[in-house]
Write a protein that holds these residues in place. Structure first.
Motif, PDB file in Angstrom:
ATOM      1  N   ASN A 159       0.809  -1.222   0.000  1.00  0.00           N
ATOM      2  CA  ASN A 159       0.000   0.000   0.000  1.00  0.00           C
ATOM      3  C   ASN A 159       0.843   1.272   0.000  1.00  0.00           C
ATOM      4  O   ASN A 159       0.399   2.313  -0.487  1.00  0.00           O
ATOM      5  N   VAL A 160       2.044   1.214   0.554  1.00  0.00           N
ATOM      6  CA  VAL A 160       2.914   2.394   0.560  1.00  0.00           C
ATOM      7  C   VAL A 160       3.331   2.745  -0.871  1.00  0.00           C
ATOM      8  O   VAL A 160       3.161   3.885  -1.317  1.00  0.00           O
ATOM      9  N   GLY A 174       1.436  17.890 -13.086  1.00  0.00           N
ATOM     10  CA  GLY A 174       1.621  19.305 -12.784  1.00  0.00           C
ATOM     11  C   GLY A 174       1.020  19.778 -11.478  1.00  0.00           C
ATOM     12  O   GLY A 174       1.122  20.961 -11.137  1.00  0.00           O
ATOM     13  N   HIS A 175       0.393  18.891 -10.732  1.00  0.00           N
ATOM     14  CA  HIS A 175      -0.239  19.296  -9.467  1.00  0.00           C
ATOM     15  C   HIS A 175       0.789  19.460  -8.356  1.00  0.00           C
ATOM     16  O   HIS A 175       1.708  18.643  -8.226  1.00  0.00           O
ATOM     17  N   ARG A 176       0.614  20.500  -7.571  1.00  0.00           N
ATOM     18  CA  ARG A 176       1.508  20.765  -6.450  1.00  0.00           C
ATOM     19  C   ARG A 176       0.752  20.850  -5.117  1.00  0.00           C
ATOM     20  O   ARG A 176       1.301  20.522  -4.072  1.00  0.00           O
ATOM     21  N   ARG A 177      -0.483  21.276  -5.176  1.00  0.00           N
ATOM     22  CA  ARG A 177      -1.304  21.369  -3.958  1.00  0.00           C
ATOM     23  C   ARG A 177      -2.297  20.197  -3.989  1.00  0.00           C
ATOM     24  O   ARG A 177      -3.405  20.300  -4.532  1.00  0.00           O
ATOM     25  N   ILE A 178      -1.854  19.089  -3.407  1.00  0.00           N
ATOM     26  CA  ILE A 178      -2.612  17.837  -3.481  1.00  0.00           C
ATOM     27  C   ILE A 178      -3.158  17.464  -2.118  1.00  0.00           C
ATOM     28  O   ILE A 178      -2.403  17.354  -1.137  1.00  0.00           O
ATOM     29  N   ALA A 179      -4.469  17.288  -2.024  1.00  0.00           N
ATOM     30  CA  ALA A 179      -5.116  16.898  -0.758  1.00  0.00           C
ATOM     31  C   ALA A 179      -5.188  15.373  -0.671  1.00  0.00           C
ATOM     32  O   ALA A 179      -5.177  14.680  -1.688  1.00  0.00           O
ATOM     33  N   HIS A 180      -5.261  14.888   0.558  1.00  0.00           N
ATOM     34  CA  HIS A 180      -5.394  13.434   0.761  1.00  0.00           C
ATOM     35  C   HIS A 180      -6.483  13.148   1.788  1.00  0.00           C
ATOM     36  O   HIS A 180      -6.427  13.630   2.919  1.00  0.00           O
ATOM     37  N   ARG A 193      -1.046   4.116   3.148  1.00  0.00           N
ATOM     38  CA  ARG A 193      -1.391   4.956   1.994  1.00  0.00           C
ATOM     39  C   ARG A 193      -1.059   6.417   2.273  1.00  0.00           C
ATOM     40  O   ARG A 193      -0.617   7.140   1.378  1.00  0.00           O
ATOM     41  N   LEU A 194      -1.258   6.846   3.516  1.00  0.00           N
ATOM     42  CA  LEU A 194      -0.858   8.201   3.892  1.00  0.00           C
ATOM     43  C   LEU A 194       0.662   8.341   3.780  1.00  0.00           C
ATOM     44  O   LEU A 194       1.178   9.353   3.285  1.00  0.00           O
ATOM     45  N   ARG A 195       1.398   7.321   4.213  1.00  0.00           N
ATOM     46  CA  ARG A 195       2.855   7.354   4.153  1.00  0.00           C
ATOM     47  C   ARG A 195       3.335   7.433   2.706  1.00  0.00           C
ATOM     48  O   ARG A 195       4.276   8.164   2.390  1.00  0.00           O
ATOM     49  N   GLY A 196       2.677   6.680   1.808  1.00  0.00           N
ATOM     50  CA  GLY A 196       3.056   6.735   0.400  1.00  0.00           C
ATOM     51  C   GLY A 196       2.832   8.109  -0.197  1.00  0.00           C
ATOM     52  O   GLY A 196       3.662   8.621  -0.972  1.00  0.00           O
ATOM     53  N   TYR A 197       1.712   8.730   0.159  1.00  0.00           N
ATOM     54  CA  TYR A 197       1.415  10.105  -0.276  1.00  0.00           C
ATOM     55  C   TYR A 197       2.499  11.064   0.216  1.00  0.00           C
ATOM     56  O   TYR A 197       3.027  11.880  -0.549  1.00  0.00           O
ATOM     57  N   GLN A 198       2.849  10.952   1.491  1.00  0.00           N
ATOM     58  CA  GLN A 198       3.857  11.834   2.067  1.00  0.00           C
ATOM     59  C   GLN A 198       5.229  11.614   1.439  1.00  0.00           C
ATOM     60  O   GLN A 198       5.977  12.571   1.209  1.00  0.00           O
ATOM     61  N   GLN A 199       5.563  10.363   1.147  1.00  0.00           N
ATOM     62  CA  GLN A 199       6.854  10.059   0.529  1.00  0.00           C
ATOM     63  C   GLN A 199       6.973  10.696  -0.845  1.00  0.00           C
ATOM     64  O   GLN A 199       8.025  11.242  -1.206  1.00  0.00           O
ATOM     65  N   GLU A 205       9.979  17.368  -3.253  1.00  0.00           N
ATOM     66  CA  GLU A 205      10.221  18.581  -2.447  1.00  0.00           C
ATOM     67  C   GLU A 205       9.017  19.516  -2.448  1.00  0.00           C
ATOM     68  O   GLU A 205       9.142  20.727  -2.593  1.00  0.00           O
ATOM     69  N   LEU A 206       7.841  18.895  -2.288  1.00  0.00           N
ATOM     70  CA  LEU A 206       6.604  19.668  -2.221  1.00  0.00           C
ATOM     71  C   LEU A 206       6.132  19.759  -0.777  1.00  0.00           C
ATOM     72  O   LEU A 206       6.116  18.763  -0.063  1.00  0.00           O
TER      73      LEU A 206
END
Length: 334
Positions: A159-160, A174-180, A193-199, A205-206
Motif C-alpha cells: 500500500n505504501v 503538474g499538481h503541487r497542492r494535493i489533498a489526501h 497509503r498516507l505514508r506513500g502520499y507523504q513520501q 520537495e513539495l
C-alpha cells in the motif's frame, strides 16, 4: 501455562509439526519426532486431548470475517475465496463485523468451538496478540491488511508504494497542492497509503499543508464531506487523492455541486478500482488491487494450513496497477 508454540520454539519446528507428532502422523521424520518429544518432556507440556480431538473433526466450512459488507471492494475477494473453497468441497460462511472490534473477537470463538475448520480475516483491528495466539493453534489467514512483524500468513498489496505511485502520477501532471482523504488511522493500510502520499510529496520537495490531510472512513458520504471542507478553503487544492474509490466518488459529487469541473478545476484520484469507478463520469483514475486473486490466494493458503502443511512463505504481496482514466486529465486506459 505451557502452550504448543512454546514446544515448537524449543524444538525449532512449526506448531503444525508439533501437532503432527501429537497425532502420530506418518509424515514426520524420526529425528524431528525425537526433538519434539524431548521438548514436550522438558517443558512438561500436557496437550489438551479434548481440544486435539475436536480439531480433528472437520466441518468442511470456513469463515470469512468482513469489516463492512456494504463496501463493494470485498465482493470480488469473496468470489475468489468461494471459487477455491467450492472446488475443494468447502462451504463459506460470511461474518460482517460492521467495524466492531468486539464482534471480530467473538467470531474467533467459532474456531475454538470447532464450528469452522479455518478463518480468513479481511480486517485486523483486534488485539494482535489475540490473533497470533489463535493462529498458533488454528488455521487463520489475514487478507488485505497485515500485522507488522507477525508470522501470521497474509495476502495484500504494497500500500505504501501504491499510494506513492498514485500521488506521483498527480505530481507529474503538474499538481503541487494535493489533498489526501485517508482511511481510518486505526487501520494499517490507511497509515501506509498516507505514508506513500507523504513520501511522494517529499521526493518532489513539495510542501504539504496539514489542512489538506483529512481522516475518512472509506464511505461515499465522508468523501463528500471532506471535499466540502477543502472547497471552503481560500486556497483550493488542485487535486484530491482519496484512499479508496467510494470516497473519491463522493469528492467528485461535492466538486460538481460547487460548479467546478473534474479534472479541469480539481483532479481526483481513487484507490481499489471497484466496478463503479469505470462507470462514473468522468471515469475515475485509480489504483487497481487484484481483488479476485487476493481471494483465491488466501483460500489456497488456508487449505494448506487446514491440511497441516508447512508454509515456506507466509507473506504474499501481490501486484497493483495504476489505471489511468479521465478524472485526472491523463490519457484514458480502460
Amino acid at each position: 501455562m505451557v502452550r504448543i508454540k512454546d514446544v515448537a520454539r524449543l524444538a525449532n519446528v512449526s506448531t503444525a509439526t508439533v501437532s503432527r507428532v501429537l497425532s502420530n502422523a506418518d509424515n514426520v521424520t524420526e529425528e524431528t519426532k525425537e526433538k519434539v518429544l524431548n521438548a514436550i518432556q522438558e517443558l512438561n507440556y500436557s496437550p489438551n486431548i479434548l481440544g486435539r480431538y475436536l480439531r480433528k473433526m472437520e466441518t468442511q466450512t470456513i469463515l470469512v470475517v468482513v469489516p463492512d459488507i456494504t463496501n463493494t471492494f470485498f465482493s470480488k475477494i469473496l468470489r475468489g475465496i468461494e471459487s477455491i473453497a467450492v472446488q475443494n468441497g468447502y462451504q463459506v460462511l460470511l461474518a460482517d463485523t460492521q467495524n466492531n472490534v468486539r464482534q471480530e473477537v467473538e467470531y474467533l470463538n467459532l474456531l475454538r468451538q470447532k464450528r469452522v475448520d479455518g478463518m480468513i480475516l479481511l480486517t485486523a483491528r483486534m488485539d494482535r496478540s489475540l490473533v497470533e495466539e489463535i493462529a498458533e493453534e488454528y488455521p487463520v489467514v489475514l487478507a488485505c491488511e497485515y500485522l507488522e512483524g507477525s508470522r501470521l500468513p497474509t495476502v495484500s498489496i504494497d500500500n505504501v508504494s501504491s499510494a506513492r505511485k498514485a500521488t506521483e502520477h498527480l505530481i507529474k501532471l503538474g499538481h503541487r497542492r494535493i489533498a489526501h482523504i485517508s482511511g481510518p488511522m486505526d487501520i494499517i493500510l490507511s497509515r501506509d497509503r498516507l505514508r506513500g502520499y507523504q513520501q511522494a510529496m517529499a521526493q518532489y520537495e513539495l510542501k504539504f499543508d496539514p489542512v489538506l490531510i483529512q481522516e475518512g472512513d472509506f464511505s461515499y458520504e465522508i468523501g463528500y464531506n471532506m471535499a466540502m471542507k477543502y472547497l471552503a478553503l481560500e486556497n483550493l487544492p488542485t487535486a484530491i487523492f482519496a484512499a479508496n474509490d467510494e470516497m473519491a466518488i463522493g469528492a467528485m459529487k461535492a466538486i460538481r455541486e460547487h460548479s467546478l469541473n473534474v479534472p479541469d478545476d480539481i483532479a481526483v484520484m481513487g484507490f481499489d478500482n471497484i466496478k463503479i469507478s469505470s462507470i462514473v463520469e468522468p471515469a475515475l483514475t485509480t489504483i487497481a488491487q487484484p481483488m479476485y486473486e487476493i481471494g483465491t490466494t488466501s483460500m489456497e493458503i488456508l487449505l494448506k494450513l487446514i491440511n497441516g502443511e508447512d508454509l515456506k512463505k507466509r507473506q504474499f504481496v501481490l501486484e497493483d496497477q495504476l489505471i489511468i482514466r479521465e478524472s485526472c486529465g491523463g490519457k484514458v486506459r480502460f
